[in-house]
Scaffold this motif. Sequence first.
Motif, PDB file in Angstrom:
ATOM      1  N   UNK A 146       0.414  -1.605  -0.421  1.00  0.00           N
ATOM      2  CA  UNK A 146       0.023   0.379  -0.068  1.00  0.00           C
ATOM      3  C   UNK A 146       0.722   1.003  -0.367  1.00  0.00           C
ATOM      4  N   UNK A 147       1.111   1.547   0.992  1.00  0.00           N
ATOM      5  CA  UNK A 147       2.737   2.337   0.557  1.00  0.00           C
ATOM      6  C   UNK A 147       3.900   2.940  -0.606  1.00  0.00           C
ATOM      7  N   UNK A 148       4.133   1.784  -0.647  1.00  0.00           N
ATOM      8  CA  UNK A 148       5.208   1.680  -1.860  1.00  0.00           C
ATOM      9  C   UNK A 148       4.005   1.889  -3.670  1.00  0.00           C
ATOM     10  N   UNK A 209      -6.807   7.678   3.424  1.00  0.00           N
ATOM     11  CA  UNK A 209      -5.724   6.858   3.858  1.00  0.00           C
ATOM     12  C   UNK A 209      -4.779   7.399   3.145  1.00  0.00           C
ATOM     13  N   UNK A 210      -3.490   6.874   2.953  1.00  0.00           N
ATOM     14  CA  UNK A 210      -2.369   7.116   1.814  1.00  0.00           C
ATOM     15  C   UNK A 210      -2.728   6.719   0.371  1.00  0.00           C
ATOM     16  N   UNK A 211      -3.514   5.128   0.359  1.00  0.00           N
ATOM     17  CA  UNK A 211      -4.199   4.800  -1.005  1.00  0.00           C
ATOM     18  C   UNK A 211      -4.886   5.897  -1.865  1.00  0.00           C
ATOM     19  N   UNK A 213      -4.914   9.501  -1.034  1.00  0.00           N
ATOM     20  CA  UNK A 213      -4.607  10.659  -0.877  1.00  0.00           C
ATOM     21  C   UNK A 213      -3.929  11.216  -2.217  1.00  0.00           C
ATOM     22  N   UNK A 214      -3.123   9.869  -2.413  1.00  0.00           N
ATOM     23  CA  UNK A 214      -1.548   9.688  -3.252  1.00  0.00           C
ATOM     24  C   UNK A 214      -2.647   9.251  -5.062  1.00  0.00           C
ATOM     25  N   UNK A 215      -4.085   8.805  -5.350  1.00  0.00           N
ATOM     26  CA  UNK A 215      -4.983   9.159  -6.243  1.00  0.00           C
ATOM     27  C   UNK A 215      -5.329  10.758  -6.461  1.00  0.00           C
ATOM     28  N   UNK A 216      -5.865  11.235  -5.253  1.00  0.00           N
ATOM     29  CA  UNK A 216      -5.815  12.754  -5.246  1.00  0.00           C
ATOM     30  C   UNK A 216      -5.406  13.436  -5.886  1.00  0.00           C
ATOM     31  N   UNK A 217      -3.870  13.093  -6.139  1.00  0.00           N
ATOM     32  CA  UNK A 217      -2.690  13.854  -5.913  1.00  0.00           C
ATOM     33  C   UNK A 217      -2.089  13.488  -7.544  1.00  0.00           C
TER      34      UNK A 217
END
Length: 370
Positions: A146-148, A209-211, A213-217
């Motif tokens: 997930x973090x990767x 959650x990080x995933x 947030x990464x998708x929003x980025x």
Amino acid sequence: GAVLDAFGLAALATAVAIQLSGMTLVPAWAALGVALVAVGRQRASAVFTWGGLIFILLAILHGMDAAPQAYRTPFVPFLRLEFLSLLSPVVALLIVSRLLKDAHPAGLEGSVFATLGLWLATPLIGTELMRHFSVDADRYRSAALEFGYAAAVTGLSLYAVAVARLAPEGRGALSRRMPAWLVPLVGALTVGFMLIVDGHRSSFLLAFNPLFAAGLAAAAAAAIIGASRQGALGTAARVAAAVFLLALITGELRAWGRLGPIGDGTRAEALFRAQVWTSAAWALYAAALVALGFMRSRPELRWAGLSVFLLTIVKVFLNDMAQLDTVYRIGSFLALGVLLVAASFLYQRVRAPPSQNTGSDAQDSPHGNR
């Protein structure tokens, strides 16, 4: 003379390969390639110029072959000699681009090499971030994956925006059609779709959650780049941002139904709740796209919003309604109807009458604003 120069360059390549090996050979060939291109520029020699480019290509190919050795032990990303070694061909291509920018020996376009160098950095950044969390993943495989994913998507998104803002568009036709930001953005969205499909592995907090947030980025990167670019590629970036955000919201809700807490109910009920919330999210998202399309004067966003409305209607009629009780069906139809009426009202409210666009006299007259 050209034949002798070519034999000399081949002997030089062989000598370097005999003396060096492993990761050290990559920066050596890259530096030698830059030196030969500089000599070729000074002497107006196509042999030296092309020889230098071949050395840089050899550095890239050898780096691809030696890269797995750089990720066998845990490491701090970007701050290590192995990564700098793999990055050296990227730096070499950027320097070559600068050397060839004005002279253009052998008919080469310097901006193309800058674009290729920036493209080459894309898999390096993504792999560096992904491998940082997965090298020692046996003890915490779910969290590492997930973090990767999250780190790779975020890193590539920031890199794409930075390239779009800092790297100028090339003067040649090839550079204009294939800009430097294209591959980093496609890489961010591609890894992002992998995140959507196979990201969440355990229970998570919806939207926090990080995933997600990464998708929003990634979606924000596509929107920012699309807003700053004109033409077909800019439009494609804006549409890609809209489509990716819709997929992200859908994937997040589906994963929430599959892995989220079920309370006193069953997993089937949780999946059904996620399905209903997905329809509601689609309708709200469609209304937001239509409104934003009017505010920004972006027809492609309005059409995207209307397309999402159509998908929502089809989903509600063919899928959701069959599983709802009568009361919930009425409520769903009412909510969807309100959103559609609001979108129609927005169209009528914002769209200017034709008489206001026919000339300045109509705009200046007191009757033109009725």
